[in-house]
Design a protein around this motif. Sequence first.
Motif, PDB file in Angstrom:
ATOM      1  N   MET A 227       0.805  -1.217   0.000  1.00 62.10           N
ATOM      2  CA  MET A 227       0.000   0.000   0.000  1.00 62.10           C
ATOM      3  C   MET A 227       0.842   1.273   0.000  1.00 62.10           C
ATOM      4  O   MET A 227       0.354   2.347   0.304  1.00 62.10           O
ATOM      5  CB  MET A 227      -0.970   0.045   1.192  1.00 62.10           C
ATOM      6  CG  MET A 227      -1.903  -1.140   1.256  1.00 62.10           C
ATOM      7  SD  MET A 227      -2.798  -1.379  -0.279  1.00 62.10           S
ATOM      8  CE  MET A 227      -3.742  -2.850   0.110  1.00 62.10           C
ATOM      9  N   VAL A 228       2.120   1.171  -0.335  1.00 68.03           N
ATOM     10  CA  VAL A 228       2.953   2.359  -0.458  1.00 68.03           C
ATOM     11  C   VAL A 228       3.131   2.652  -1.942  1.00 68.03           C
ATOM     12  O   VAL A 228       3.708   1.851  -2.660  1.00 68.03           O
ATOM     13  CB  VAL A 228       4.321   2.174   0.198  1.00 68.03           C
ATOM     14  CG1 VAL A 228       5.163   3.421   0.045  1.00 68.03           C
ATOM     15  CG2 VAL A 228       4.140   1.871   1.678  1.00 68.03           C
ATOM     16  N   GLY A 229       2.625   3.784  -2.416  1.00 67.00           N
ATOM     17  CA  GLY A 229       2.731   4.105  -3.826  1.00 67.00           C
ATOM     18  C   GLY A 229       4.132   4.433  -4.255  1.00 67.00           C
ATOM     19  O   GLY A 229       4.506   4.198  -5.393  1.00 67.00           O
ATOM     20  N   SER A 230       4.942   4.985  -3.350  1.00 67.62           N
ATOM     21  CA  SER A 230       6.260   5.413  -3.783  1.00 67.62           C
ATOM     22  C   SER A 230       7.176   5.739  -2.613  1.00 67.62           C
ATOM     23  O   SER A 230       6.750   6.002  -1.501  1.00 67.62           O
ATOM     24  CB  SER A 230       6.139   6.636  -4.695  1.00 67.62           C
ATOM     25  OG  SER A 230       5.239   7.573  -4.173  1.00 67.62           O
ATOM     26  N   ILE A 231       8.475   5.673  -2.919  1.00 73.09           N
ATOM     27  CA  ILE A 231       9.525   6.179  -2.036  1.00 73.09           C
ATOM     28  C   ILE A 231       9.977   7.482  -2.676  1.00 73.09           C
ATOM     29  O   ILE A 231      10.409   7.492  -3.829  1.00 73.09           O
ATOM     30  CB  ILE A 231      10.708   5.192  -1.964  1.00 73.09           C
ATOM     31  CG1 ILE A 231      10.248   3.830  -1.435  1.00 73.09           C
ATOM     32  CG2 ILE A 231      11.827   5.759  -1.106  1.00 73.09           C
ATOM     33  CD1 ILE A 231      11.299   2.728  -1.600  1.00 73.09           C
ATOM     34  N   LEU A 232       9.860   8.584  -1.966  1.00 69.89           N
ATOM     35  CA  LEU A 232      10.146   9.886  -2.573  1.00 69.89           C
ATOM     36  C   LEU A 232      11.363  10.534  -1.930  1.00 69.89           C
ATOM     37  O   LEU A 232      11.341  10.872  -0.747  1.00 69.89           O
ATOM     38  CB  LEU A 232       8.920  10.786  -2.438  1.00 69.89           C
ATOM     39  CG  LEU A 232       7.693  10.234  -3.169  1.00 69.89           C
ATOM     40  CD1 LEU A 232       6.511  10.137  -2.227  1.00 69.89           C
ATOM     41  CD2 LEU A 232       7.347  11.087  -4.367  1.00 69.89           C
ATOM     42  N   SER A 233      12.436  10.705  -2.712  1.00 69.91           N
ATOM     43  CA  SER A 233      13.649  11.368  -2.221  1.00 69.91           C
ATOM     44  C   SER A 233      13.491  12.876  -2.333  1.00 69.91           C
ATOM     45  O   SER A 233      12.935  13.382  -3.313  1.00 69.91           O
ATOM     46  CB  SER A 233      14.867  10.919  -3.038  1.00 69.91           C
ATOM     47  OG  SER A 233      15.122   9.547  -2.855  1.00 69.91           O
ATOM     48  N   THR A 234      13.990  13.597  -1.329  1.00 70.46           N
ATOM     49  CA  THR A 234      13.868  15.058  -1.334  1.00 70.46           C
ATOM     50  C   THR A 234      15.229  15.760  -1.241  1.00 70.46           C
ATOM     51  O   THR A 234      15.287  16.979  -1.264  1.00 70.46           O
ATOM     52  CB  THR A 234      12.993  15.527  -0.154  1.00 70.46           C
ATOM     53  OG1 THR A 234      13.544  15.028   1.078  1.00 70.46           O
ATOM     54  CG2 THR A 234      11.564  15.013  -0.294  1.00 70.46           C
ATOM     55  N   TYR A 235      16.305  14.997  -1.160  1.00 69.21           N
ATOM     56  CA  TYR A 235      17.630  15.598  -1.009  1.00 69.21           C
ATOM     57  C   TYR A 235      18.260  15.889  -2.372  1.00 69.21           C
ATOM     58  O   TYR A 235      17.816  15.373  -3.411  1.00 69.21           O
ATOM     59  CB  TYR A 235      18.542  14.687  -0.189  1.00 69.21           C
ATOM     60  CG  TYR A 235      18.998  13.434  -0.915  1.00 69.21           C
ATOM     61  CD1 TYR A 235      20.244  13.391  -1.545  1.00 69.21           C
ATOM     62  CD2 TYR A 235      18.201  12.292  -0.970  1.00 69.21           C
ATOM     63  CE1 TYR A 235      20.671  12.246  -2.213  1.00 69.21           C
ATOM     64  CE2 TYR A 235      18.619  11.152  -1.627  1.00 69.21           C
ATOM     65  CZ  TYR A 235      19.850  11.129  -2.249  1.00 69.21           C
ATOM     66  OH  TYR A 235      20.258   9.996  -2.919  1.00 69.21           O
ATOM     67  N   THR A 236      19.323  16.693  -2.367  1.00 70.26           N
ATOM     68  CA  THR A 236      20.080  16.983  -3.585  1.00 70.26           C
ATOM     69  C   THR A 236      21.370  16.161  -3.566  1.00 70.26           C
ATOM     70  O   THR A 236      22.210  16.354  -2.672  1.00 70.26           O
ATOM     71  CB  THR A 236      20.429  18.482  -3.682  1.00 70.26           C
ATOM     72  OG1 THR A 236      19.212  19.238  -3.638  1.00 70.26           O
ATOM     73  CG2 THR A 236      21.170  18.783  -4.978  1.00 70.26           C
ATOM     74  N   PRO A 237      21.531  15.220  -4.511  1.00 71.52           N
ATOM     75  CA  PRO A 237      22.735  14.373  -4.513  1.00 71.52           C
ATOM     76  C   PRO A 237      24.011  15.185  -4.737  1.00 71.52           C
ATOM     77  O   PRO A 237      23.995  16.263  -5.339  1.00 71.52           O
ATOM     78  CB  PRO A 237      22.486  13.421  -5.697  1.00 71.52           C
ATOM     79  CG  PRO A 237      21.018  13.491  -5.963  1.00 71.52           C
ATOM     80  CD  PRO A 237      20.606  14.882  -5.595  1.00 71.52           C
ATOM     81  N   ASN A 238      25.105  14.623  -4.223  1.00 69.73           N
ATOM     82  CA  ASN A 238      26.454  15.159  -4.454  1.00 69.73           C
ATOM     83  C   ASN A 238      26.656  16.576  -3.919  1.00 69.73           C
ATOM     84  O   ASN A 238      27.446  17.351  -4.444  1.00 69.73           O
ATOM     85  CB  ASN A 238      26.796  15.110  -5.954  1.00 69.73           C
ATOM     86  CG  ASN A 238      26.649  13.712  -6.529  1.00 69.73           C
ATOM     87  OD1 ASN A 238      27.134  12.741  -5.954  1.00 69.73           O
ATOM     88  ND2 ASN A 238      25.973  13.597  -7.658  1.00 69.73           N
TER      89      ASN A 238
END
Length: 292
Positions: A227-238
């Motif tokens: 029941m989890v539609g998505s894993i959402l990242s909010t950070y800026t890589p590197n």
Amino acid sequence: MQIKFIDRKSGKTQIETPPGEGFLKLLYNNPFGKMLFLPLVKRKFLSEWYGRKMNKPSSSKKIKQFVSDLNIDITEAKKSIDEFTSFNDFFYRKLKPEARPIESDFISPGDGKLLAFENIQDVSSFFVKGRKFTLREFLNNDDLAKEYDNASMLILRLAPNDYHRYHFPYNGIPSESEKIDGDYLSVSPYALASNFTKVFCENKREYCILKSEEKGNILLAPVGATMVGSILSTYTPNTTINKGDEMGYFAFGGSTVVILIDKNKIKIDNDILENTKNNIETFVKMGEKIGV
């Protein structure tokens, strides 16, 4: 089957009753449920359909009852209970900064029940019903599995009533996230007890490497669930991040963050290790010190 955990703040043993407990028992403990319903629940369309449903304005009607039933402290949230535009808006709510102070040393990336293994080789002996757990299956990467073959492992399990944003446990520079495809399986205690390896090696997951000058490379892997539609990242890589900065959030459902660390550079707090050896999870909150 009683699900017990240690509330670290009070030191008391408590009993968890997951939402939908009866259905979860049917899915994972009942042969009929495993045969008839589990293949359906694992299908991607069901999680996506339910995820869309939880984004609709009409789903906000569920919030007050959910808060009441699970005794959620809504005063910690930045928004009041009437300001949420959908159930998901509430589910991945942001908290007031003072609600989760950032402590010293190595911290928990989120709220939830924590298991900790000083040596990753000990994991398979803990979950006796699951087959041997291998990093190769979890990461789907031979080189990375070899790099962390002698690491310490922490597993932070988020229940539906927990705060569902996760954060960086130390200062450093995070890589881009690498996605690994899989099904949506529950990470409830019933599912874990039924087959630990299946839950962690077949679920939706992704990972990033947090490069730290003092503590080496820390691997952080959010794991999606039923029941989890998505894993959402909010950070800026590197780019340089600070301990406690937000990494991402989960949409509706229980979820997990797996952490791999260099055991020669970070020592997990002894009470958490001892609780794990006694087959019991430890409840921690984001920002709380869990190692040095």
